[in-house]
Design a protein around this motif. Structure first.
Motif, PDB file in Angstrom:
ATOM      1  N   VAL A 109      42.429  18.203  73.219  1.00  0.00           N
ATOM      2  CA  VAL A 109      43.031  19.410  73.207  1.00  0.00           C
ATOM      3  C   VAL A 109      42.181  20.363  72.673  1.00  0.00           C
ATOM      4  O   VAL A 109      41.537  20.354  71.342  1.00  0.00           O
ATOM      5  N   LEU A 110      41.649  21.607  73.266  1.00  0.00           N
ATOM      6  CA  LEU A 110      40.882  22.528  72.725  1.00  0.00           C
ATOM      7  C   LEU A 110      41.560  23.829  72.424  1.00  0.00           C
ATOM      8  O   LEU A 110      42.116  24.358  73.412  1.00  0.00           O
ATOM      9  N   ASP A 111      41.621  24.075  71.104  1.00  0.00           N
ATOM     10  CA  ASP A 111      42.488  25.278  70.691  1.00  0.00           C
ATOM     11  C   ASP A 111      41.919  26.673  70.483  1.00  0.00           C
ATOM     12  O   ASP A 111      40.754  26.461  69.705  1.00  0.00           O
ATOM     13  N   ASN A 112      42.473  27.718  71.006  1.00  0.00           N
ATOM     14  CA  ASN A 112      41.626  28.786  70.767  1.00  0.00           C
ATOM     15  C   ASN A 112      40.224  29.044  71.139  1.00  0.00           C
ATOM     16  O   ASN A 112      39.306  29.252  70.562  1.00  0.00           O
ATOM     17  N   CYS A 113      40.266  29.102  72.715  1.00  0.00           N
ATOM     18  CA  CYS A 113      39.040  28.948  73.387  1.00  0.00           C
ATOM     19  C   CYS A 113      38.516  30.564  73.739  1.00  0.00           C
ATOM     20  O   CYS A 113      37.222  30.648  74.155  1.00  0.00           O
ATOM     21  N   GLU A 114      39.366  31.477  73.716  1.00  0.00           N
ATOM     22  CA  GLU A 114      39.011  32.912  74.319  1.00  0.00           C
ATOM     23  C   GLU A 114      37.625  33.580  73.612  1.00  0.00           C
ATOM     24  O   GLU A 114      36.930  34.036  74.220  1.00  0.00           O
ATOM     25  N   HIS A 115      37.191  33.241  72.292  1.00  0.00           N
ATOM     26  CA  HIS A 115      36.327  34.076  71.854  1.00  0.00           C
ATOM     27  C   HIS A 115      34.894  33.210  72.206  1.00  0.00           C
ATOM     28  O   HIS A 115      33.768  33.719  71.875  1.00  0.00           O
ATOM     29  N   LEU A 116      34.987  31.843  72.920  1.00  0.00           N
ATOM     30  CA  LEU A 116      33.682  31.266  73.239  1.00  0.00           C
ATOM     31  C   LEU A 116      34.017  30.720  74.752  1.00  0.00           C
ATOM     32  O   LEU A 116      33.614  29.636  75.092  1.00  0.00           O
ATOM     33  N   VAL A 117      34.716  31.319  75.582  1.00  0.00           N
ATOM     34  CA  VAL A 117      35.101  31.071  76.665  1.00  0.00           C
ATOM     35  C   VAL A 117      33.949  30.485  77.657  1.00  0.00           C
ATOM     36  O   VAL A 117      33.903  29.245  78.443  1.00  0.00           O
ATOM     37  N   ASP A 118      32.887  31.200  77.699  1.00  0.00           N
ATOM     38  CA  ASP A 118      31.767  30.642  78.540  1.00  0.00           C
ATOM     39  C   ASP A 118      31.013  29.425  78.042  1.00  0.00           C
ATOM     40  O   ASP A 118      30.814  28.627  78.815  1.00  0.00           O
ATOM     41  N   GLU A 119      30.920  29.252  76.774  1.00  0.00           N
ATOM     42  CA  GLU A 119      30.231  28.271  76.378  1.00  0.00           C
ATOM     43  C   GLU A 119      31.330  26.969  76.396  1.00  0.00           C
ATOM     44  O   GLU A 119      31.064  25.719  76.541  1.00  0.00           O
ATOM     45  N   PRO A 147      41.302  32.425  81.275  1.00  0.00           N
ATOM     46  CA  PRO A 147      40.963  31.160  82.112  1.00  0.00           C
ATOM     47  C   PRO A 147      39.507  30.865  81.791  1.00  0.00           C
ATOM     48  O   PRO A 147      38.535  31.626  81.614  1.00  0.00           O
ATOM     49  N   LEU A 148      39.165  29.543  81.777  1.00  0.00           N
ATOM     50  CA  LEU A 148      37.913  29.004  81.553  1.00  0.00           C
ATOM     51  C   LEU A 148      37.002  29.130  82.875  1.00  0.00           C
ATOM     52  O   LEU A 148      35.911  29.530  82.696  1.00  0.00           O
ATOM     53  N   GLY A 149      37.829  29.264  84.003  1.00  0.00           N
ATOM     54  CA  GLY A 149      37.127  29.671  85.135  1.00  0.00           C
ATOM     55  C   GLY A 149      36.494  28.658  85.716  1.00  0.00           C
ATOM     56  O   GLY A 149      35.311  28.996  86.342  1.00  0.00           O
ATOM     57  N   ILE A 150      36.698  27.362  85.446  1.00  0.00           N
ATOM     58  CA  ILE A 150      35.708  26.230  86.160  1.00  0.00           C
ATOM     59  C   ILE A 150      36.776  25.566  87.182  1.00  0.00           C
ATOM     60  O   ILE A 150      37.816  25.175  87.355  1.00  0.00           O
ATOM     61  N   THR A 151      35.972  24.804  88.032  1.00  0.00           N
ATOM     62  CA  THR A 151      36.359  24.278  89.317  1.00  0.00           C
ATOM     63  C   THR A 151      37.450  22.995  88.710  1.00  0.00           C
ATOM     64  O   THR A 151      37.095  22.230  87.719  1.00  0.00           O
ATOM     65  N   GLY A 152      38.566  22.831  89.382  1.00  0.00           N
ATOM     66  CA  GLY A 152      39.671  21.951  88.877  1.00  0.00           C
ATOM     67  C   GLY A 152      40.602  22.462  87.589  1.00  0.00           C
ATOM     68  O   GLY A 152      41.408  21.742  87.504  1.00  0.00           O
ATOM     69  N   GLU A 153      40.305  23.619  87.228  1.00  0.00           N
ATOM     70  CA  GLU A 153      41.243  24.125  86.183  1.00  0.00           C
ATOM     71  C   GLU A 153      42.564  24.435  86.886  1.00  0.00           C
ATOM     72  O   GLU A 153      42.813  25.165  87.891  1.00  0.00           O
ATOM     73  N   HIS A 154      43.777  24.151  86.278  1.00  0.00           N
ATOM     74  CA  HIS A 154      45.057  24.341  86.519  1.00  0.00           C
ATOM     75  C   HIS A 154      45.679  25.098  85.467  1.00  0.00           C
ATOM     76  O   HIS A 154      45.630  24.906  84.100  1.00  0.00           O
ATOM     77  N   LEU A 155      46.034  26.651  85.749  1.00  0.00           N
ATOM     78  CA  LEU A 155      46.424  27.462  84.739  1.00  0.00           C
ATOM     79  C   LEU A 155      48.059  27.208  84.440  1.00  0.00           C
ATOM     80  O   LEU A 155      48.830  27.226  85.401  1.00  0.00           O
ATOM     81  N   TYR A 156      48.549  27.159  83.129  1.00  0.00           N
ATOM     82  CA  TYR A 156      49.987  27.463  82.951  1.00  0.00           C
ATOM     83  C   TYR A 156      50.132  28.490  82.188  1.00  0.00           C
ATOM     84  O   TYR A 156      49.860  28.258  80.909  1.00  0.00           O
ATOM     85  N   PRO A 157      50.601  29.426  82.834  1.00  0.00           N
ATOM     86  CA  PRO A 157      51.021  30.518  81.728  1.00  0.00           C
ATOM     87  C   PRO A 157      52.101  30.434  80.731  1.00  0.00           C
ATOM     88  O   PRO A 157      53.261  29.807  81.180  1.00  0.00           O
ATOM     89  N   VAL A 158      51.823  30.828  79.746  1.00  0.00           N
ATOM     90  CA  VAL A 158      52.901  30.547  78.645  1.00  0.00           C
ATOM     91  C   VAL A 158      53.523  31.914  78.412  1.00  0.00           C
ATOM     92  O   VAL A 158      52.862  32.963  77.884  1.00  0.00           O
ATOM     93  N   ARG A 159      54.972  31.882  78.828  1.00  0.00           N
ATOM     94  CA  ARG A 159      55.647  33.257  78.384  1.00  0.00           C
ATOM     95  C   ARG A 159      56.433  33.369  77.230  1.00  0.00           C
ATOM     96  O   ARG A 159      56.625  32.327  76.515  1.00  0.00           O
ATOM     97  N   PRO A 160      56.754  34.570  76.876  1.00  0.00           N
ATOM     98  CA  PRO A 160      57.723  34.704  75.638  1.00  0.00           C
ATOM     99  C   PRO A 160      58.980  33.978  75.853  1.00  0.00           C
ATOM    100  O   PRO A 160      59.131  33.311  76.762  1.00  0.00           O
ATOM    101  N   LEU A 161      59.491  33.602  74.815  1.00  0.00           N
ATOM    102  CA  LEU A 161      60.755  32.878  74.761  1.00  0.00           C
ATOM    103  C   LEU A 161      61.771  33.854  75.415  1.00  0.00           C
ATOM    104  O   LEU A 161      61.913  34.959  75.395  1.00  0.00           O
ATOM    105  N   ASP A 162      62.706  32.874  75.947  1.00  0.00           N
ATOM    106  CA  ASP A 162      63.857  33.499  76.622  1.00  0.00           C
ATOM    107  C   ASP A 162      64.723  33.934  75.603  1.00  0.00           C
ATOM    108  O   ASP A 162      64.692  33.646  74.319  1.00  0.00           O
ATOM    109  N   GLY A 163      65.817  34.728  76.009  1.00  0.00           N
ATOM    110  CA  GLY A 163      66.671  35.715  74.999  1.00  0.00           C
ATOM    111  C   GLY A 163      67.163  34.572  74.074  1.00  0.00           C
ATOM    112  O   GLY A 163      67.205  34.813  72.686  1.00  0.00           O
ATOM    113  N   ASP A 164      67.908  33.702  74.412  1.00  0.00           N
ATOM    114  CA  ASP A 164      68.664  32.734  73.729  1.00  0.00           C
ATOM    115  C   ASP A 164      67.940  31.836  72.591  1.00  0.00           C
ATOM    116  O   ASP A 164      68.153  31.851  71.405  1.00  0.00           O
ATOM    117  N   ALA A 165      66.655  31.234  73.095  1.00  0.00           N
ATOM    118  CA  ALA A 165      65.798  30.716  72.331  1.00  0.00           C
ATOM    119  C   ALA A 165      65.095  31.484  71.415  1.00  0.00           C
ATOM    120  O   ALA A 165      64.992  31.079  69.991  1.00  0.00           O
TER     121      ALA A 165
END
Length: 972
Positions: free
Chosen positions: A358-368, A392-410
């Protein structure tokens, strides 16, 4: 009436008042009668025990009895019986008798498995002791016998009470007491065993092994005996602990998980088929928390490793961060060679390992991160990666899963739960809560920050303030940029509601890259515990595992406020000084038995150590930077993380030129060693090493003249190892050897260890063995288990050279048990190769097993050099079996992997070249064989000794060695 003889003789009434007994004669008389209450004590024995000079007459004894009766009154009867006296009391009214009853009951409860009841009973028993038993009796046979018996009972009860405490996980409070008891009773094996168990429970396994060794030595020296089977079995149990490094676990979560159960299931299912999944979304949307929940959900093959990347400022530290999270050494002693780059070690370690990374918080080093992830996924087929990023990391085989804000009840549920945590009985109109959450774009972080304010703000007031805050352009948009503005507005709003002391502490806390203990936070932030707790209550800080942490979104905002306040330099200087204080305190402990206790302490601050170093280099605060590098050197070496600071060491040296700064000679030499870690710095590090090596050597020699110690003894040994392939290996060798009479014990042990090889080179085996024995004794006295293993390995080599295969195998196995217990995979691989070499002449199957296991460990550790040594051994087996093609393949692969700049590479390189020469000779390719033998002689001569001496030191002999010697002679 209560009677006491476990200490001074005392009698107390039922109300607690003390009975006046009179002089020492009456106290001695009463004590003698109470040793066995109810039993007759002859008058002659009473007289002899009370006055060993024989001057006490029968009449005087009778007079003392009469006075004692008067003192005791009706509380006890002293009767004349035949030729003696007895005291008639209930045995349970005598503390000694009551002690024996309680101690026996406690021991029985312990045997029945009721440690809690045993602890109570034994505690009551031991509380009865007020001093030495029968303290009022003159020295006599009866007094000695009774006192010895009761003292033995007391020690047994102490041991039982400690045993009960250990069963109830009370080891942390028992270790100091056990240390004291073992010091007073060094031959008592049960106490030693209890101390070993308590230390083991604390994580100080190596110190526990030292306790065993010290006890074993004392038993042999003073009693001529071996440890009991029980203590020996405990020792073996400690050594058999699984040495596999433990990857970093996800951060502990202190709150419930709301509203994303379906997302957890979906991502977990996706990871079963996709090898790279990126959780995508804006800051504060909950990507990290979702990744933690997915990682903990199970169902994914292999182990888990969680890597927090937010503290990294650039991509140079990325491979080291992954190695550290995986529990692997960054480079250890391998201070050179492209085959040992951190990325290469990662590939080797993960090549056949099932793991979710698990690689957490990749956005500031996305190319590396994209480049490294692609490399690892391509070369490690059982690896899966779960990343969190704002893009996105932008490499072959990457599957993106957008994380949305919570729904209203949650979102409403999250706000309500968090508000209820800070305000008991919190209730609110769900519509008002829903309006607040909608205004916050249903972002979990923004909701938590707002909910924390419900402690002091009414819900309607809170809603009104948020309406004012977000009135312009935030509520109507659902774009990522708008959400960033929303979150920043809420962070700013929460910040503005802090008191001035809270704002000051919060902005100062942002200098901590990896969080902080309370003590460090209080020191650096100049605040108090109440303020820190207030920040945690308001969700500006998190508390877990004894450390305060700040979310990156809040930390980034606070860092801006720190610079605006003009406090940046002062606070970062305080932060660096705090780190310097920590590593200085830890440094001596890391060379002693308590090193396993201190390594995690310093490792927890690794990110902050890098941050402090980076600030000191860039400021520049030259003196602080040098001192930080030097004080952290032992940690960096033992941890195998020295390459992580190599770029900073290079930058620091560039700022000071090619001479040591005044008063910092030893620190300068340390910095040069770190800068020369070519696995991290490549050609740049090699050039720095070449430019500064001579000046650094002079500075180190001045710091360690031999008659007084320098400050950093580990640097001495590393200096010799790094110079093995340099222009003056003998000079480095002589520098370390000169410390044999140094007052610093670790340097003295290392000097004996190094000098032993000098004697081996001169074929002075007995003198070499003596030097290694002295090194072993020195390392044992300090509890440095790595040093112990080094010395044992050297002694095994001496034993093997003289044909003592039994001792050779025993010493190697003992060293191997230590390194395996420590989790030192590389050293274990090295020792397994040695074991294979020991077995090869007589047991080819056993040797093959040892070499294969060494190769597996080396691959797990990502160590090319040790893998090369194992492949060389397997090549020897193939050659002996006549499989020339397989032998050549193994030798050739080994030669490609060997690091030529490391002293430990000498033996593998010489042996591998000789092996290739033997293969060529077997094929009648004599010219090719001679060339390989010539190269082997050249490598052997590179250390500055004669080739025969080197070959002897390596334990080599036979026709191939004669060919090497012939090639060496022809070369001259």
């Amino acid at each position: 009436m209560q009677f006491g003889i476990l200490g001074e003789t005392r009698v107390r009434h039922g109300d607690g008042g003390e009975v006046p007994l009179g002089g020492p004669a009456r106290r001695a008389l009463l004590a003698l009668l109470l040793v066995h209450p109810g039993e007759v004590v002859p008058t002659h024995r009473l007289a002899d025990e009370m006055d060993p000079t024989g001057a006490l007459s029968a009449h005087a004894l009778q007079s003392q009895v009469s006075r004692l009766r008067s003192a005791l009154g009706a509380g006890a009867a002293i009767e004349r019986a035949g030729a003696g006296y007895r005291i008639v009391v209930d045995p349970d009214d005598v503390d000694a008798s009551r002690f024996e009853r309680l101690a026996g009951a406690g021991r029985a409860a312990l045997a029945d498995g009721d440690a809690g009841r045993a602890l109570v009973l034994l505690g009551e028993a031991l509380e009865l002791w007020r001093g030495p038993a029968l303290a009022d009796l003159p020295e006599s046979e009866t007094a000695r016998a009774a006192a010895v018996r009761w003292e033995e009972c007391r020690l047994g009860a102490l041991e039982d009470r400690i045993e009960a405490g250990l069963r109830l996980d009370g080891h942390r409070t028992l270790v100091p007491e056990l240390r004291e008891l073992v010091g007073r009773h060094p031959l008592r094996e049960r106490l030693a065993g209890l101390l070993m168990r308590a230390l083991f429970a604390e994580g100080a396994q190596a110190e526990a092994l030292v306790v065993f060794e010290e006890t074993r030595r004392r038993l042999a020296d003073e009693l001529g005996a071996d440890p009991s089977p029980e203590l020996t079995a405990l020792h073996g149990e400690l050594l058999r602990t699984d040495p596999t490094p433990s990857p970093a676990a996800p951060p502990a979560q202190l709150t419930g998980f709301v509203g994303r159960a379906n997302e957890v299931t979906e991502v977990a299912e996706l990871l079963k088929t996709a090898r790279l999944v990126t959780l995508l979304g804006p800051g504060g949307v909950g990507k990290t928390r979702l990744s933690v929940e997915v990682a903990g959900a199970g169902g994914i093959e292999g182990r888990l490793c969680f890597v927090e990347l937010a503290p990294l400022r650039d991509g140079a530290g990325l491979p080291h961060a992954l190695l550290g999270a995986l529990g692997l050494r960054g480079n250890g002693l391998q201070m050179g060679g492209d085959a040992n780059t951190p990325v290469g070690r990662l590939v080797a370690a993960l090549s056949d390992r099932a793991l979710l990374l698990v690689l957490d918080n990749c956005e500031h080093l996305v190319d590396e991160i994209a480049g490294l992830a692609a490399r690892l996924l391509t070369t490690c087929p059982r690896l899966r990666v779960l990343a969190t990023s704002r893009e996105p990391l932008g490499i072959t085989g990457e599957h993106l899963y957008p994380v949305r804000p919570l729904d209203g009840d949650a979102a409403v549920q999250l706000f309500t739960e968090r508000a209820g945590a800070v305000r008991r009985g919190f209730t609110a109109d769900p519509e008002v809560v829903r309006r607040i959450c909608a205004a916050l774009d249903d972002l979990p972080l923004a909701i938590e920050l707002a909910a924390a304010r419900s402690r002091t703000l009414d819900i309607d007031d809170l809603a009104g303030r948020l309406d004012d805050l977000l009135a312009v352009g935030a509520r109507g948009s659902r774009t990522a940029d708008a959400r960033h503005r929303t979150l920043r507005s809420v962070v700013a709003w929460s910040w503005d509601l802090l008191s001035e002391p809270e704002q000051r502490a919060a902005r100062r806390f942002t200098v901590f890259a990896g969080g902080a203990t309370a003590r460090s936070a209080l020191r650096v932030c100049g605040t108090d515990g109440e303020t820190l707790e207030a920040l945690a209550d308001k969700s500006l800080l998190e508390v877990a595992g004894g450390r305060y942490r700040m979310l990156e979104t809040i930390r980034a905002y606070g860092a801006e406020r720190l610079d605006e306040a003009g406090e940046g330099t002062a606070v970062r200087r305080a932060h660096a000084q705090r780190l310097l204080e920590l590593v200085r305190t830890a440094d001596p402990h890391l060379r002693r038995a308590e090193q396993l206790e201190w390594l995690p302490v310093v490792a927890a601050e690794h990110g902050d150590l890098l941050a402090a170093l980076r600030w000191a280099v860039e400021e520049p605060a030259v003196e602080t930077a040098f001192e930080l590098l030097a004080a952290a050197f032992t940690y960096l070496w033992v941890r195998g993380a020295s390459a992580s600071v190599a770029p900073l060491a290079i930058a620091l040296l560039a700022s000071v030129g090619e001479t040591a700064p005044d008063g910092l000679g030893e620190e300068y030499a340390t910095c040069v060693l770190l800068a020369g870690a070519a696995s991290a710095t490549g050609e740049a590090g090699r050039q720095v090493w070449l430019r500064h090596r001579a000046a650094a050597g002079e500075a180190l020699a001045a710091a360690w003249p031999g008659d007084r110690p320098g400050r950093y003894p580990v640097v001495l040994l590393l200096w010799m190892l790094r110079n093995a392939g340099g222009p003056d290996p003998q000079g480095a060798f002589a520098l370390v050897s000169s410390q044999r009479d140094c007052p610093e014990p670790w340097a003295r042990a290392a000097a004996h260890y190094v000098s032993g090889f000098g004697h081996l080179g001169q074929r002075e085996a007995a003198t070499a063995e003596d030097a290694f024995e002295q090194a072993l004794e020195g390392f044992r006295s300090l509890g440095d288990r790595w040093g112990i293993a080094l010395a044992l390995d050297a002694l095994a080599g001496v034993a093997g050279a003289r044909g003592d295969r039994t001792r050779e195998a025993a010493l190697t196995d003992e060293a191997l048990e230590l390194t395996e217990r420590l989790g030192a995979l590389e050293d274990s691989a090295d020792l397994l190769v040695n074991r294979g070499d020991h077995l090869a002449p007589d047991d080819a199957a056993g040797a093959r097993t040892a070499y294969a296991k060494a190769a597996a460990l080396a691959r797990r550790a990502g160590s090319s050099t040790y893998l090369a040594a194992a492949l060389r051994g397997l090549g020897d087996i193939a050659l002996e079996e006549g499989d020339l093609a397989e032998a050549e393949r193994l030798y050739s692969e080994a030669l490609e992997r060997i690091d030529p700049h490391w002293i430990k590479s000498l033996g593998p390189r010489v042996r591998t070249l000789i092996g290739l020469g033997r293969v060529a000779a077997a094929r009648s390719h004599h010219t090719e064989a001679r060339e390989y033998y010539r190269q082997a002689a050249e490598v052997a001569a590179a250390v500055g000794a004669r080739v025969p001496e080197v070959l002897h030191m390596l334990g080599l002999s036979g026709k191939a060695v004669e060919s090497v010697l012939g090639a060496a002679a022809a070369g001259r």
